[in-house]
Write a protein that holds these residues in place. Structure first.
Motif, PDB file in Angstrom:
ATOM      1  N   HIS A   1     -36.882   0.594 126.867  1.00  0.00           N
ATOM      2  CA  HIS A   1     -36.275   1.599 127.741  1.00  0.00           C
ATOM      3  C   HIS A   1     -36.447   2.969 127.092  1.00  0.00           C
ATOM      4  CE1 HIS A   1     -33.147   0.687 124.798  1.00  0.00           C
ATOM      5  NE2 HIS A   1     -32.698   1.920 124.994  1.00  0.00           N
TER       6      HIS A   1
ATOM      7  N   PRO B   1     -36.591   1.571 132.312  1.00  0.00           N
ATOM      8  CA  PRO B   1     -35.184   1.954 132.518  1.00  0.00           C
ATOM      9  C   PRO B   1     -34.794   3.083 131.570  1.00  0.00           C
ATOM     10  CG  PRO B   1     -35.413  -0.430 132.316  1.00  0.00           C
ATOM     11  CD  PRO B   1     -36.738   0.162 131.935  1.00  0.00           C
TER      12      PRO B   1
ATOM     13  N   THR C   1     -31.041  -2.552 131.081  1.00  0.00           N
ATOM     14  CA  THR C   1     -32.433  -2.692 131.514  1.00  0.00           C
ATOM     15  C   THR C   1     -32.608  -3.506 132.789  1.00  0.00           C
ATOM     16  OG1 THR C   1     -32.696  -4.573 130.003  1.00  0.00           O
ATOM     17  CG2 THR C   1     -33.348  -2.398 129.198  1.00  0.00           C
TER      18      THR C   1
ATOM     19  N   THR D   1     -28.862   4.413 133.465  1.00  0.00           N
ATOM     20  CA  THR D   1     -27.507   4.091 133.025  1.00  0.00           C
ATOM     21  C   THR D   1     -26.982   5.278 132.233  1.00  0.00           C
ATOM     22  OG1 THR D   1     -28.040   1.739 132.830  1.00  0.00           O
ATOM     23  CG2 THR D   1     -26.064   2.514 131.689  1.00  0.00           C
TER      24      THR D   1
ATOM     25  N   ASN E   1     -33.612   4.250 137.895  1.00  0.00           N
ATOM     26  CA  ASN E   1     -33.039   3.142 137.127  1.00  0.00           C
ATOM     27  C   ASN E   1     -32.382   3.720 135.875  1.00  0.00           C
ATOM     28  OD1 ASN E   1     -32.317   0.686 136.049  1.00  0.00           O
ATOM     29  ND2 ASN E   1     -34.418  -0.027 135.712  1.00  0.00           N
TER      30      ASN E   1
END
Length: 437
Positions: A48, A12, A366, A103, A101
């Motif tokens: 991550h 992630p 994650t 953020t 993936n």
């Protein structure tokens, strides 16, 4: 990134946009050091890739002439961020990251940037966003006409003739001025409305409530404010010898703007001729509630089908400064606590609360799973972080009828309905903050 990560890891990705009022700062400032955050993630078996983005600021990022837009386009600083995400989409897999993936996390102006991107109508690449103490209204947004006026004003400050030249010629001269001289104009970067990135005439909480994030990739978001975000204004104003009689100035503005000024003064206990330090603390609490908490709530109200999680950071800043230690949860301390740059200096109570809070954010980044119960108008569920640790509460705890925030929201409704919070923030609070400029 974890030391053992190879290009096939597909981890992630967390991308961070720093704060600084579109004027200063960088992702590499010491208090943004994410080492502690990343180490805790690895120990929890949730590795991550952490990416920190810089973007042009001040004049370099936000000078704009709509009459010479091919040479001086709008919102270069925001477009820099988009270019960074395009780079991540193309290359992050080579660092062991999963481009599907992602953020996006921002703080202050970085969080406002994410609000702009989320509400732009563009299809962004991130699946989740986290906005710490920043929204569409954190900084003023100016119209193209105002940007043109500023462009001419700044050109004159640089010694460029503006009366007998077209905008294109002025822009070419400005481009040839050294970067240092342009930075010395001291221009605070203000995004431009009615543009590709901000396709609306003005920015407001009312707009946030009705303009749902449209990106197909975005699945959910965390929106957050600190109990004393107004501490940033307190720190700047407390040493300003040119600002005096804060209570009287604020009272006069409230009387000029509001139908029920005394109700606002009573909520915060602001009285005529009150000593400046005491008055400023109360006014900056009003700023925190009207400009940051209410804005986070508006983001939650306008989230549509995107799952939204409300976070209220109430852990007092433990460091000595203009405000007493541990009494005020100030602006920027929330992201500093989360990333953990100075965790070794904290007591065990603080460390335990922050680690538990960090665990929730790491898990969300994650796994994408709900970090706590999502916000709804009916229940208003939120996560509060303080010395007791993170805990989930209903809206009666933090904005019930008898609470300070609840009374403020009721006054906003009485003043101007759906526009009431904008009146309190833009017409009262911002006017007070700008009174001495």
């Amino acid at each position: 990134m974890p030391a053992s990560t190879g290009p096939t890891a597909s981890l992630p990705v967390l991308v961070f946009l720093h704060g600084g009022a579109f004027f200063l700062g960088s992702g590499s400032r010491p208090y943004y050091d994410p080492t502690t955050f990343c180490e805790q993630a690895v120990k929890a078996s949730r590795p991550h890739i952490f990416v920190s983005v810089n973007y042009r600021l001040g004049a370099m990022g936000f000078f704009h002439s709509p009459e010479a837009s091919d040479l001086m386009p709008a919102n270069n600083g925001l477009h820099d961020q988009s270019v960074a995400f395009e780079w991540i989409r193309e290359f992050i897999a080579g660092f062991g990251g999963d481009p599907d993936n992602v953020t996006a996390m921002g703080q202050s102006a970085g969080a406002m940037s994410l609000s702009i991107h989320n509400l732009s109508g563009r299809d962004n690449m991130w699946q989740r966003s986290i906005q710490f103490s920043g929204s569409l209204v954190t900084m003023p947004v100016q119209s193209p006409a105002h940007h043109q006026q500023n462009f001419l004003h700044q050109a004159e400050k640089l010694g460029i003739e503006t009366q007998r030249q077209a905008a294109d010629a002025i822009a070419r001269e400005m481009i040839n001025v050294s970067a240092d001289k342009i930075r010395d104009t001291g221009y605070v970067g203000l995004p431009c409305s009615e543009s590709e990135m901000l396709p609306y005439q003005s920015a407001s909480m009312a707009l946030t409530r009705r303009r749902v994030p449209t990106s197909g990739a975005l699945q959910s978001q965390i929106v957050a404010s600190a109990t004393y975000d107004g501490g940033i204004s307190y720190n700047m104003m407390i040493g300003d010898k040119g600002r005096r009689q804060h209570a009287n100035v604020f009272i006069q503005i409230a009387k000029d703007v509001l139908k029920h000024p005394q109700e606002l003064l009573d909520i915060y206990g602001i009285t005529k001729d009150e000593e400046d330090v005491a008055a400023l603390k109360k006014i900056c609490q009003f700023e925190s509630d009207a400009g940051f908490f209410a804005a986070s709530r508006a983001l939650a109200q306008g989230s549509g089908e995107k799952a939204t999680y409300l976070l209220l950071f109430d852990l007092g800043n433990p460091f000595n400064g203009p405000l007493p230690s541990k009494q005020y949860a100030t602006h920027t301390w929330d992201i500093v606590a989360l990333l953990g740059a100075y965790e070794h200096t904290l007591d065990e109570i603080y460390r335990a609360s922050i680690r538990a809070f960090r665990d929730k954010i790491i898990s969300y980044v994650t796994s994408g799973q709900a970090p706590w119960l999502g916000w709804t108008e009916e229940k208003g569920t939120a996560l509060i972080v303080d010395q007791k640790g993170p805990r989930v509460v209903g809206k009666d705890v933090y904005m019930g009828h008898d609470t300070r925030r609840g009374q403020l929201l009721a006054l906003a409704e009485k003043e101007a309905g759906q526009d009431g919070c904008d009146v309190l923030w833009s017409d009262v609070c911002r006017r007070f903050l700008m009174e001495g400029e």
